[in-house]
Write an enzyme that holds these catalytic residues in place. Structure first.
Site: not given
Ligand code: GNR
Ligand code: NI
Length: 172
Positions: A46, A51, A94-95, A136-137, A140
């Site tokens: 995601g 980001q 998270c990236l 999660h997104e 953000h």
């Molecule tokens: O690549 C991602 N893996 C992930 C694994 C578990 C829960 C959420 C994520 S999102 C993350 C990519 C990212 O930072 N998206 O904002």
């Molecule tokens: Ni993230």
């Protein structure tokens, strides 16, 4: 196709609340394609626009498994309109917080109202990894990171580590 740099903590932009997308036009479609390229290159499942330093309410997701066909999903101005009572726990990463992982508990199922890449309104009901990733997104877009859902001690340790690393980076 353009891979954009992904910003990492403690970049203050990650704490900003993203603004709604006003129109789904060719500029936006171009940004969506760059975000998908960036997400697949990372690789991640995601990516929120903030980001890549664009604080707009836009995110892309692909939770398809390795070896399967790609399933790029696009969510513009997403809103969670229903969350289940039952919860599930996933190990998240998270990236924007490289190489740190922690378990987070969230509603197991969510229903999200959003626009698709054609600007058409859609309802998506998600469970499993897609539900976790969507939450999660969407966090953000509100300046919230997954480390905000873990203990304060762990969160402060992670922030401290990345702040130290940022300070020791040489700037020319
Ligand atoms: O690549 C991602 N893996 C992930 C694994 C578990 C829960 C959420 C994520 S999102 C993350 C990519 C990212 O930072 N998206 O904002
Ligand atoms: Ni993230």
């Amino acid at each position: 196709m353009t891979i954009k740099p992904i910003i990492i903590i403690p970049d203050p932009l990650l704490r900003q609340v993203s603004k709604p997308v006003e129109r789904v036009d060719s500029d936006l479609t171009h940004l969506i394609d760059d975000m998908l390229d960036t997400m697949y290159d990372a690789p991640g499942i995601g990516l929120a626009a903030v980001q890549v330093a664009v604080p707009r309410r836009l995110l892309v997701i692909d939770v398809s498994k390795e070896g399967e066909d790609k399933q790029p999903l696009v969510f513009i101005n997403p809103e969670i309109i229903r969350s289940s009572e039952d919860r599930s726990v996933y190990e998240e990463g998270c990236l924007s917080i490289p190489d740190y992982y922690a378990e987070v508990e969230r509603p197991a199922t969510v229903t999200v109202k959003h626009l698709d890449r054609l600007g058409k309104e859609q309802l998506t009901e998600a469970d499993g990894l897609l539900a976790t990733c969507l939450q999660h997104e969407i966090d953000h877009l509100n300046g919230v990171l997954f480390i905000d859902h873990i203990s304060r001690l762990k969160r402060e340790m992670v922030i401290k580590k990345f702040s130290k690393a940022a300070k020791s980076k040489v700037t020319v």
